[in-house]
Design an enzyme around this catalytic site. Sequence first.
Site, PDB file in Angstrom:
ATOM      1  N   ALA A 190      47.575  75.654 -51.477  1.00 29.25           N
ATOM      2  CA  ALA A 190      46.645  74.968 -50.588  1.00 29.25           C
ATOM      3  C   ALA A 190      45.766  74.038 -51.427  1.00 29.25           C
ATOM      4  O   ALA A 190      45.719  74.140 -52.655  1.00 29.25           O
ATOM      5  CB  ALA A 190      45.786  75.974 -49.838  1.00 29.25           C
ATOM      6  N   GLY A 192      49.912  79.018 -50.570  1.00 26.99           N
ATOM      7  CA  GLY A 192      50.358  78.536 -49.266  1.00 26.99           C
ATOM      8  C   GLY A 192      51.787  78.047 -49.264  1.00 26.99           C
ATOM      9  O   GLY A 192      52.469  78.090 -48.239  1.00 26.99           O
ATOM     10  N   GLU A 206      53.864  81.091 -48.893  1.00 28.11           N
ATOM     11  CA  GLU A 206      53.698  81.541 -47.506  1.00 28.11           C
ATOM     12  C   GLU A 206      54.488  80.664 -46.537  1.00 28.11           C
ATOM     13  O   GLU A 206      55.040  81.154 -45.548  1.00 28.11           O
ATOM     14  CB  GLU A 206      52.216  81.564 -47.148  1.00 28.11           C
ATOM     15  N   GLU A 243      46.286  83.854 -55.356  1.00 25.36           N
ATOM     16  CA  GLU A 243      44.965  83.653 -54.752  1.00 25.36           C
ATOM     17  C   GLU A 243      43.848  84.466 -55.399  1.00 25.36           C
ATOM     18  O   GLU A 243      42.700  84.024 -55.421  1.00 25.36           O
ATOM     19  CB  GLU A 243      45.031  83.966 -53.247  1.00 25.36           C
TER      20      GLU A 243
END
Length: 260
Positions: A66, A111, A114, A134
Site C-alpha cells: 500500500a 496489500g 493480499e 506490516e
Amino acid sequence: MEYKNILLNITEHIAVVTLNRPDKLNALNHETLLEIKSVFEKLNSDENVFVVIVTGSGEKAFVAGADISEINKLNMLDGKKFAEFGQNVFSLIEKFEKPVIAAVNGFALGGGCELALSCHIRIASENAKFGQPEVNLGIIPGYGGTQRLTRLINSGRSIEMILTADMIDANEALRIGLVNKVYPQNELQTKAMEMAAKIASKGQQAIRLAIKAVKVVDEVSLSEGQNMEATLFALCCGTEDFQEGTKAFLEKRKPSFNNR
C-alpha cells in the site's frame, strides 16, 4: 473509461488488468483501489470477458504494498475505514463470478500479497517475492491478509510470515501452496494467457458455478456445502453446455460451447 493507474486490455475473451504505477512499484493508493473496483464492475457486466488476469507493470513488482504516505496519516477512525474499503475491493475480486488469475511478476508485499490472495488462482515468476511486512510499520495486514493467508496455507505458517515480516521466494510459495505454478520471468505472461485461454474454452456456466461451489467451503459445514454442490450440479444439467459437453464426449469430438 480512462484509468490513471491501470491498463486494461481485452482480447479473445481474456481481460488483462495491469497495475501501472511503475515509479511506485505499483503500490496501492486510494485512487488505484477505486480504479480496481471500477474495472472489475465493468468486467463483471461485459459478456465478452470470460477470464481476468491481474498483473503488475514492469519486471520488479506485482504490487509492492500500500502507499505508505497515505497510511502515515491515519488515526483510529480513519484506519477502520481504510481497512474496510480495501477489504471490500478485494472481496469483490474473491467473489467475482469469472475466474481471476494473479500473474505475480515480482514483489507482492502487504496489500500486493493480499491482492494476489483474493484472486482465484496465483501463478508467479521465479523472481517473485511474497510477504506481509506490516508489523514493520506497527500495524497488521488490513486488506484480508490475516484471514485469506491463514485459510490458504495454515495458521502456524501464516502467523510466522506475519509476525516476522519475512519475505518468501516463489519456490517456497509454491511449496506451501500459496501459488499454483512458478515460471521464468519471460514466460509468465504467456503462461497466464495459456491458462486463461484453456479456462475460456470450457463451458462458462459450469466454470462460474464451480467457483461458487469452491468459495463457499470456508463459510458452511460439509453437509451444507455438499447440498449446495448438488444444487449447482443440477443447474448445470439444465444448460446447453451440459447437452453439448456430454454429446461431444460420446461422439469423441471437442465440444463447441456457446459461452454466452
